[in-house]
Design a protein around this motif. Structure first.
Motif, PDB file in Angstrom:
ATOM      1  N   LEU A   1      -5.387   7.650 -14.094  1.00  0.00           N
ATOM      2  CA  LEU A   1      -4.254   6.794 -14.449  1.00  0.00           C
ATOM      3  C   LEU A   1      -4.755   5.379 -14.673  1.00  0.00           C
ATOM      4  O   LEU A   1      -5.722   4.947 -14.050  1.00  0.00           O
ATOM      5  CB  LEU A   1      -3.222   6.787 -13.317  1.00  0.00           C
ATOM      6  N   PRO A   2      -4.100   4.628 -15.557  1.00  0.00           N
ATOM      7  CA  PRO A   2      -4.505   3.226 -15.747  1.00  0.00           C
ATOM      8  C   PRO A   2      -4.186   2.411 -14.506  1.00  0.00           C
ATOM      9  O   PRO A   2      -3.062   2.455 -13.990  1.00  0.00           O
ATOM     10  CB  PRO A   2      -3.658   2.776 -16.944  1.00  0.00           C
ATOM     11  N   LEU A   3      -5.183   1.723 -13.992  1.00  0.00           N
ATOM     12  CA  LEU A   3      -5.014   0.892 -12.810  1.00  0.00           C
ATOM     13  C   LEU A   3      -5.064  -0.570 -13.203  1.00  0.00           C
ATOM     14  O   LEU A   3      -5.757  -0.945 -14.146  1.00  0.00           O
ATOM     15  CB  LEU A   3      -6.113   1.179 -11.788  1.00  0.00           C
ATOM     16  N   PRO A   4      -4.355  -1.437 -12.479  1.00  0.00           N
ATOM     17  CA  PRO A   4      -4.453  -2.864 -12.780  1.00  0.00           C
ATOM     18  C   PRO A   4      -5.865  -3.356 -12.506  1.00  0.00           C
ATOM     19  O   PRO A   4      -6.551  -2.813 -11.636  1.00  0.00           O
ATOM     20  CB  PRO A   4      -3.439  -3.493 -11.817  1.00  0.00           C
ATOM     21  N   PRO A   5      -6.320  -4.355 -13.227  1.00  0.00           N
ATOM     22  CA  PRO A   5      -7.680  -4.866 -12.992  1.00  0.00           C
ATOM     23  C   PRO A   5      -7.802  -5.462 -11.609  1.00  0.00           C
ATOM     24  O   PRO A   5      -6.854  -6.045 -11.086  1.00  0.00           O
ATOM     25  CB  PRO A   5      -7.853  -5.923 -14.095  1.00  0.00           C
ATOM     26  N   SER A   6      -8.955  -5.276 -11.008  1.00  0.00           N
ATOM     27  CA  SER A   6      -9.214  -5.889  -9.710  1.00  0.00           C
ATOM     28  C   SER A   6      -9.388  -7.394  -9.918  1.00  0.00           C
ATOM     29  O   SER A   6      -9.593  -7.857 -11.038  1.00  0.00           O
ATOM     30  CB  SER A   6     -10.489  -5.302  -9.105  1.00  0.00           C
ATOM     31  N   PRO A   7      -9.300  -8.211  -8.842  1.00  0.00           N
ATOM     32  CA  PRO A   7      -9.499  -9.658  -9.001  1.00  0.00           C
ATOM     33  C   PRO A   7     -10.810 -10.002  -9.700  1.00  0.00           C
ATOM     34  O   PRO A   7     -10.875 -10.924 -10.509  1.00  0.00           O
ATOM     35  CB  PRO A   7      -9.477 -10.166  -7.557  1.00  0.00           C
ATOM     36  N   ARG A   8     -11.859  -9.222  -9.415  1.00  0.00           N
ATOM     37  CA  ARG A   8     -13.160  -9.510 -10.025  1.00  0.00           C
ATOM     38  C   ARG A   8     -13.133  -9.226 -11.522  1.00  0.00           C
ATOM     39  O   ARG A   8     -13.601 -10.032 -12.334  1.00  0.00           O
ATOM     40  CB  ARG A   8     -14.244  -8.681  -9.346  1.00  0.00           C
ATOM     41  N   THR A   9     -12.538  -8.068 -11.908  1.00  0.00           N
ATOM     42  CA  THR A   9     -12.522  -7.745 -13.330  1.00  0.00           C
ATOM     43  C   THR A   9     -11.498  -8.580 -14.072  1.00  0.00           C
ATOM     44  O   THR A   9     -11.608  -8.769 -15.281  1.00  0.00           O
ATOM     45  CB  THR A   9     -12.220  -6.255 -13.545  1.00  0.00           C
TER      46      THR A   9
ATOM     47  N   ASP B   1     -17.531   0.928 -15.881  1.00  0.00           N
ATOM     48  CA  ASP B   1     -16.202   1.480 -15.611  1.00  0.00           C
ATOM     49  C   ASP B   1     -15.091   0.525 -16.016  1.00  0.00           C
ATOM     50  O   ASP B   1     -13.931   0.777 -15.722  1.00  0.00           O
ATOM     51  CB  ASP B   1     -16.057   1.800 -14.117  1.00  0.00           C
ATOM     52  N   THR B   2     -15.440  -0.566 -16.680  1.00  0.00           N
ATOM     53  CA  THR B   2     -14.451  -1.568 -17.043  1.00  0.00           C
ATOM     54  C   THR B   2     -14.370  -1.695 -18.546  1.00  0.00           C
ATOM     55  O   THR B   2     -15.379  -1.829 -19.231  1.00  0.00           O
ATOM     56  CB  THR B   2     -14.836  -2.939 -16.426  1.00  0.00           C
ATOM     57  N   SER B   3     -13.149  -1.668 -19.083  1.00  0.00           N
ATOM     58  CA  SER B   3     -12.953  -1.831 -20.514  1.00  0.00           C
ATOM     59  C   SER B   3     -13.013  -3.304 -20.871  1.00  0.00           C
ATOM     60  O   SER B   3     -12.946  -4.171 -19.993  1.00  0.00           O
ATOM     61  CB  SER B   3     -11.603  -1.230 -20.918  1.00  0.00           C
ATOM     62  N   PRO B   4     -13.124  -3.659 -22.176  1.00  0.00           N
ATOM     63  CA  PRO B   4     -13.261  -5.056 -22.571  1.00  0.00           C
ATOM     64  C   PRO B   4     -12.132  -5.953 -22.088  1.00  0.00           C
ATOM     65  O   PRO B   4     -12.339  -7.150 -21.881  1.00  0.00           O
ATOM     66  CB  PRO B   4     -13.286  -4.972 -24.110  1.00  0.00           C
ATOM     67  N   ASP B   5     -10.912  -5.435 -21.887  1.00  0.00           N
ATOM     68  CA  ASP B   5      -9.819  -6.289 -21.449  1.00  0.00           C
ATOM     69  C   ASP B   5      -9.777  -6.443 -19.933  1.00  0.00           C
ATOM     70  O   ASP B   5      -8.877  -7.076 -19.388  1.00  0.00           O
ATOM     71  CB  ASP B   5      -8.468  -5.755 -21.941  1.00  0.00           C
ATOM     72  N   GLY B   6     -10.750  -5.908 -19.230  1.00  0.00           N
ATOM     73  CA  GLY B   6     -10.827  -6.076 -17.788  1.00  0.00           C
ATOM     74  C   GLY B   6     -10.194  -4.957 -16.994  1.00  0.00           C
ATOM     75  O   GLY B   6     -10.313  -4.923 -15.776  1.00  0.00           O
ATOM     76  N   SER B   7      -9.489  -4.034 -17.638  1.00  0.00           N
ATOM     77  CA  SER B   7      -8.878  -2.930 -16.916  1.00  0.00           C
ATOM     78  C   SER B   7      -9.922  -1.849 -16.647  1.00  0.00           C
ATOM     79  O   SER B   7     -10.958  -1.799 -17.304  1.00  0.00           O
ATOM     80  CB  SER B   7      -7.708  -2.344 -17.704  1.00  0.00           C
ATOM     81  N   ARG B   8      -9.633  -1.001 -15.689  1.00  0.00           N
ATOM     82  CA  ARG B   8     -10.592   0.038 -15.319  1.00  0.00           C
ATOM     83  C   ARG B   8     -10.475   1.237 -16.247  1.00  0.00           C
ATOM     84  O   ARG B   8      -9.388   1.623 -16.636  1.00  0.00           O
ATOM     85  CB  ARG B   8     -10.345   0.464 -13.875  1.00  0.00           C
ATOM     86  N   ALA B   9     -11.613   1.821 -16.571  1.00  0.00           N
ATOM     87  CA  ALA B   9     -11.615   2.993 -17.436  1.00  0.00           C
ATOM     88  C   ALA B   9     -11.001   4.179 -16.692  1.00  0.00           C
ATOM     89  O   ALA B   9     -11.084   4.275 -15.474  1.00  0.00           O
ATOM     90  CB  ALA B   9     -13.042   3.315 -17.861  1.00  0.00           C
ATOM     91  N   LEU B  10     -10.372   5.068 -17.449  1.00  0.00           N
ATOM     92  CA  LEU B  10      -9.751   6.233 -16.834  1.00  0.00           C
ATOM     93  C   LEU B  10     -10.806   7.194 -16.310  1.00  0.00           C
ATOM     94  O   LEU B  10     -11.810   7.451 -16.969  1.00  0.00           O
ATOM     95  CB  LEU B  10      -8.879   6.963 -17.861  1.00  0.00           C
ATOM     96  N   LYS B  11     -10.580   7.714 -15.124  1.00  0.00           N
ATOM     97  CA  LYS B  11     -11.393   8.792 -14.593  1.00  0.00           C
ATOM     98  C   LYS B  11     -10.547   9.539 -13.580  1.00  0.00           C
ATOM     99  O   LYS B  11      -9.663   8.960 -12.931  1.00  0.00           O
ATOM    100  CB  LYS B  11     -12.682   8.280 -13.958  1.00  0.00           C
TER     101      LYS B  11
END
Length: 216
Positions: A96-104, A121-131
């Motif tokens: 599921l799409p998760l909100p970006p962590s503070p670091r990302t 594991d991070t997409s260009p917009d800072g969100s986490r890649a699905l897994k």
């Protein structure tokens, strides 16, 4: 944020009961949040006293009356239950799409020169890649939905507690002592599936990543 805005400019030793009382009164329209804020501050000042940053017995939260909280109980509707089931299936299969962590979230604002430092594991917009999610974690949520148990009861459930032929679980140590819990057919079907993937040497129905531990 509200605590910081109200007290952030004061030194710990300078905060008075009047300062805390004003903050608590300002949050009167949100009694639950106000009481949690008071409890957090009280723990902070107790820690400060213990480490010599304030005189003993000077906690400014003492004798401030908490607000009465009205307990609310609400159950999932059939539609919400079905939606949650669909989401759990998607989480287990694809993630599921998760909100970006503070670091990302900071990396989202990175320039092209620093973009190479993003994790795989991070997409260009800072969100986490699905897994896919941990299937044990998904199974825990499913079991809680089907059984109505407390989270700690499910997590510490052991195979020896189960009598699947009778459709019951005997929990030896709950808040009320030993407890015999009947299990419905959907919960038993889930347990049967988990038994097929049981980890050797682990007594827990929902095993953790370390040998001999339960999922957390």
């Amino acid at each position: 944020g509200e605590l910081r805005a109200a007290l952030g400019r004061l030194k710990i030793a300078d905060v008075t009961r009047q300062d805390v009382s004003k903050l608590h009164l300002r949050m009167a329209d949100r009694p639950y949040q106000a009481n949690r804020a008071l409890a957090t501050l009280s723990a902070l000042f107790t820690y400060a006293e213990r480490h010599g940053h304030r005189p003993e017995h000077s906690n400014p939260c003492r004798r401030i009356q908490t607000y009465r909280e009205q307990k609310r109980e609400r159950y999932l509707t059939n539609a919400e239950f079905a939606t949650l089931g669909e989401v759990l299936t998607r989480a287990e299969r694809e993630g599921l799409p998760l909100p970006p962590s503070p670091r990302t979230a900071k990396r989202r604002r990175a320039t092209a020169a620093t973009a190479k430092h993003r994790t795989k594991d991070t997409s260009p917009d800072g969100s986490r890649a699905l897994k896919p999610f941990n299937p044990v974690g998904v199974a825990v949520v499913r079991f809680l939905l089907l059984s109505g148990w407390r989270g700690s009861e499910a997590l510490t459930l052991q195979w020896t507690h189960l009598d699947e032929s009778r459709g019951v679980a005997t929990l030896p140590d709950t808040k009320t002592g030993q407890s015999v819990r009947p299990l419905g057919a959907p919960a038993l079907a889930l347990l049967k599936e988990l038994r097929g993937h049981r980890k050797l040497g682990n007594a827990y129905v929902f095993p953790g990543t370390k040998p001999g531990t339960h999922f957390t």
